[in-house]
Design a protein around this motif. Structure first.
Motif, PDB file in Angstrom:
ATOM      1  N   HIS A  66      40.669  48.866  37.503  1.00 51.16           N
ATOM      2  CA  HIS A  66      41.621  48.893  38.612  1.00 51.16           C
ATOM      3  C   HIS A  66      40.956  49.369  39.899  1.00 51.16           C
ATOM      4  O   HIS A  66      41.211  48.821  40.982  1.00 51.16           O
ATOM      5  CB  HIS A  66      42.804  49.802  38.266  1.00 51.16           C
ATOM      6  CG  HIS A  66      43.921  49.734  39.255  1.00 51.16           C
ATOM      7  ND1 HIS A  66      44.724  48.623  39.399  1.00 51.16           N
ATOM      8  CD2 HIS A  66      44.363  50.640  40.181  1.00 51.16           C
ATOM      9  CE1 HIS A  66      45.618  48.843  40.348  1.00 51.16           C
ATOM     10  NE2 HIS A  66      45.424  50.057  40.845  1.00 51.16           N
ATOM     11  N   LEU A  67      40.073  50.351  39.772  1.00 53.62           N
ATOM     12  CA  LEU A  67      39.363  50.845  40.949  1.00 53.62           C
ATOM     13  C   LEU A  67      38.443  49.766  41.512  1.00 53.62           C
ATOM     14  O   LEU A  67      38.366  49.573  42.734  1.00 53.62           O
ATOM     15  CB  LEU A  67      38.571  52.098  40.594  1.00 53.62           C
ATOM     16  CG  LEU A  67      37.867  52.804  41.758  1.00 53.62           C
ATOM     17  CD1 LEU A  67      38.871  53.226  42.824  1.00 53.62           C
ATOM     18  CD2 LEU A  67      37.098  54.023  41.250  1.00 53.62           C
ATOM     19  N   GLU A  68      37.746  49.059  40.641  1.00 53.93           N
ATOM     20  CA  GLU A  68      36.886  47.952  41.096  1.00 53.93           C
ATOM     21  C   GLU A  68      37.701  46.907  41.854  1.00 53.93           C
ATOM     22  O   GLU A  68      37.260  46.381  42.887  1.00 53.93           O
ATOM     23  CB  GLU A  68      36.191  47.311  39.897  1.00 53.93           C
ATOM     24  CG  GLU A  68      35.095  48.174  39.284  1.00 53.93           C
ATOM     25  CD  GLU A  68      34.536  47.576  38.001  1.00 53.93           C
ATOM     26  OE1 GLU A  68      33.392  47.899  37.636  1.00 53.93           O
ATOM     27  OE2 GLU A  68      35.255  46.779  37.348  1.00 53.93           O
ATOM     28  N   GLN A  69      38.898  46.625  41.341  1.00 52.73           N
ATOM     29  CA  GLN A  69      39.761  45.642  41.998  1.00 52.73           C
ATOM     30  C   GLN A  69      40.209  46.138  43.372  1.00 52.73           C
ATOM     31  O   GLN A  69      40.204  45.371  44.356  1.00 52.73           O
ATOM     32  CB  GLN A  69      40.972  45.360  41.111  1.00 52.73           C
ATOM     33  CG  GLN A  69      41.907  44.304  41.659  1.00 52.73           C
ATOM     34  CD  GLN A  69      43.091  44.081  40.738  1.00 52.73           C
ATOM     35  OE1 GLN A  69      43.675  45.024  40.206  1.00 52.73           O
ATOM     36  NE2 GLN A  69      43.468  42.824  40.528  1.00 52.73           N
ATOM     37  N   ARG A  94      30.816  57.009  41.206  1.00 51.48           N
ATOM     38  CA  ARG A  94      29.701  56.112  41.563  1.00 51.48           C
ATOM     39  C   ARG A  94      30.220  54.852  42.242  1.00 51.48           C
ATOM     40  O   ARG A  94      29.599  54.341  43.175  1.00 51.48           O
ATOM     41  CB  ARG A  94      28.892  55.763  40.313  1.00 51.48           C
ATOM     42  CG  ARG A  94      28.076  56.927  39.762  1.00 51.48           C
ATOM     43  CD  ARG A  94      27.108  56.484  38.688  1.00 51.48           C
ATOM     44  NE  ARG A  94      26.499  57.621  38.027  1.00 51.48           N
ATOM     45  CZ  ARG A  94      26.898  58.129  36.864  1.00 51.48           C
ATOM     46  NH1 ARG A  94      27.905  57.549  36.206  1.00 51.48           N
ATOM     47  NH2 ARG A  94      26.295  59.170  36.331  1.00 51.48           N
ATOM     48  N   LEU A  95      31.356  54.337  41.762  1.00 55.07           N
ATOM     49  CA  LEU A  95      31.948  53.151  42.392  1.00 55.07           C
ATOM     50  C   LEU A  95      32.394  53.437  43.821  1.00 55.07           C
ATOM     51  O   LEU A  95      32.359  52.551  44.682  1.00 55.07           O
ATOM     52  CB  LEU A  95      33.159  52.683  41.572  1.00 55.07           C
ATOM     53  CG  LEU A  95      32.874  51.993  40.242  1.00 55.07           C
ATOM     54  CD1 LEU A  95      34.177  51.752  39.490  1.00 55.07           C
ATOM     55  CD2 LEU A  95      32.145  50.669  40.462  1.00 55.07           C
ATOM     56  N   LEU A  96      32.810  54.676  44.082  1.00 49.53           N
ATOM     57  CA  LEU A  96      33.402  55.018  45.365  1.00 49.53           C
ATOM     58  C   LEU A  96      32.382  55.435  46.421  1.00 49.53           C
ATOM     59  O   LEU A  96      32.745  55.574  47.588  1.00 49.53           O
ATOM     60  CB  LEU A  96      34.423  56.150  45.177  1.00 49.53           C
ATOM     61  CG  LEU A  96      35.725  55.740  44.489  1.00 49.53           C
ATOM     62  CD1 LEU A  96      36.507  56.968  44.056  1.00 49.53           C
ATOM     63  CD2 LEU A  96      36.564  54.861  45.409  1.00 49.53           C
ATOM     64  N   GLU A  97      31.143  55.644  46.015  1.00 50.39           N
ATOM     65  CA  GLU A  97      30.133  56.095  46.975  1.00 50.39           C
ATOM     66  C   GLU A  97      30.040  55.120  48.148  1.00 50.39           C
ATOM     67  O   GLU A  97      29.885  53.918  47.970  1.00 50.39           O
ATOM     68  CB  GLU A  97      28.774  56.243  46.291  1.00 50.39           C
ATOM     69  CG  GLU A  97      28.679  57.488  45.422  1.00 50.39           C
ATOM     70  CD  GLU A  97      27.345  57.588  44.711  1.00 50.39           C
ATOM     71  OE1 GLU A  97      26.429  56.816  45.063  1.00 50.39           O
ATOM     72  OE2 GLU A  97      27.220  58.427  43.797  1.00 50.39           O
ATOM     73  N   GLY A  98      30.163  55.668  49.367  1.00 52.17           N
ATOM     74  CA  GLY A  98      30.072  54.865  50.577  1.00 52.17           C
ATOM     75  C   GLY A  98      31.386  54.272  51.043  1.00 52.17           C
ATOM     76  O   GLY A  98      31.441  53.684  52.130  1.00 52.17           O
TER      77      GLY A  98
END
Length: 338
Positions: A66-69, A94-98
């Motif tokens: 869901h976060l990737e989406q 890690r997905l949210l970095e930046g």
């Protein structure tokens, strides 16, 4: 001059309500996570926050998907509230970095081996705070209250813990073990795990009571598992609150009723308010206040029948409370009730 507070306030006024998404790792119909949702919803309404919840339904990798989406579709809110259930948080960070989003961690903190990633400049700015209940304290105090409820009888003890990965489970269990190890008249016979599930709690209790027929105390890490324990004890001719003393956690209607009846001898709860208090911190940040990087507070209480706090939690009529004017005291999450 620090222009951040003025910028945050300008953005809030220019683009409407501050948006927050809570990644709830539980099921929407589980008593604890339902309490988390309802309390947080009442706080968000009073604080004029645009608040939404995604339920993972205990399928932890669905949070990753869901976060990737959300990232791919550029649908991230202003703030995210994340929980390190089953050690999923490092992957989410890690997905949210930046990304242009602030993160508040609630209920389960990032584990020690991943703490170094938070030293990065991005997370120094975007990880606002961790609001983590003191599960060690709660585990210890529930064990102590159960022992006191028995008249401090000597006897054998067993622990039914949640799981081996979630920090809250590990720390809650450690607190209980510490108390039992301090009592020479108590003998801890076994620690088992039932994954927070009533049916597994039932099966584990049957096994424990058959293997240790003289068991006097059963410390159980949540109410769902405790319901299974009470059912199993009845089937084997044991009386919860009389010849088998049970300590557990959470504030479901069923757990509160069993505490009033004495079948649960010690009940700790109140930590369902953590996400709601996290929303209060987010509101403060959106208005330019600097938050502590970590809040060190119990966020748990021992729940005693016939007290005002017990009745408040049993009624769960949060809409009657005015959170907008509340002075939040994380050490006593319901201390405004006399």
């Amino acid at each position: 001059m620090n222009f951040l507070p003025f910028l945050l306030l300008f953005c809030s006024l220019a683009w409407g309500q501050t948006s927050v998404v809570f990644f709830n790792p539980g099921k929407s119909d589980e008593s604890f996570w339902h309490d988390v949702d309802s309390f947080a919803g009442a706080v968000a309404e009073d604080l004029a926050l645009d608040f939404r919840t995604f339920h993972a339904q205990r399928k932890y990798y669905s949070m990753i998907r869901h976060l990737e989406q959300m990232i791919a579709q550029q649908q991230l809110p202003d703030y995210l509230i994340l929980v390190n259930e089953k050690q999923i948080l490092p992957k989410m960070l890690r997905l949210l970095e930046g990304q242009n989003v602030y993160v508040l961690v609630a209920l389960n903190d990032i584990d020690v081996q991943h703490q170094s990633m938070l030293e990065q400049p991005y997370w120094q700015q975007h990880l606002l705070s961790s609001l983590i209940p003191n599960n060690y304290w709660a585990g210890y105090q529930a064990a102590r209250a159960m022992h006191l409820a028995s008249g401090e009888l000597a006897g054998e003890v067993a622990i039914i813990s949640g799981d081996k990965l979630t920090p809250a489970s590990i720390q809650r269990e450690a607190g209980a073990k510490h108390f039992f190890q301090q009592q020479p008249q108590l003998e801890l016979k076994r620690v088992v795990y039932a994954d927070w599930n009533e049916q597994q709690g039932y099966q584990q209790t049957l096994m424990l009571l058959r293997r240790y027929p003289n068991l006097k105390y059963l410390w159980v890490a949540n109410d769902e598992m405790a319901f299974g324990s009470i059912q199993a004890s009845k089937e084997l001719g044991r009386q919860a609150g009389k010849d088998l003393f049970i300590a557990t956690f959470n504030t479901s209607e069923r757990a509160l009723n069993l505490r009033e009846q004495g079948q649960i001898s010690a009940l700790a709860g109140g930590h369902f308010a953590t996400v709601g208090w996290g929303l209060a911190m987010i509101k403060q940040h959106s208005l330019g206040e600097v938050l502590a990087k970590k809040v060190d507070a119990p966020l748990f209480m021992l729940l005693e029948p016939h007290s005002a706090t017990f009745q408040l939690i049993k009624d769960k009529n949060w809409q009657q409370l005015d959170f907008s004017n509340l002075s939040f005291d994380f050490a006593h999450p319901f201390g405004f009730i006399q």
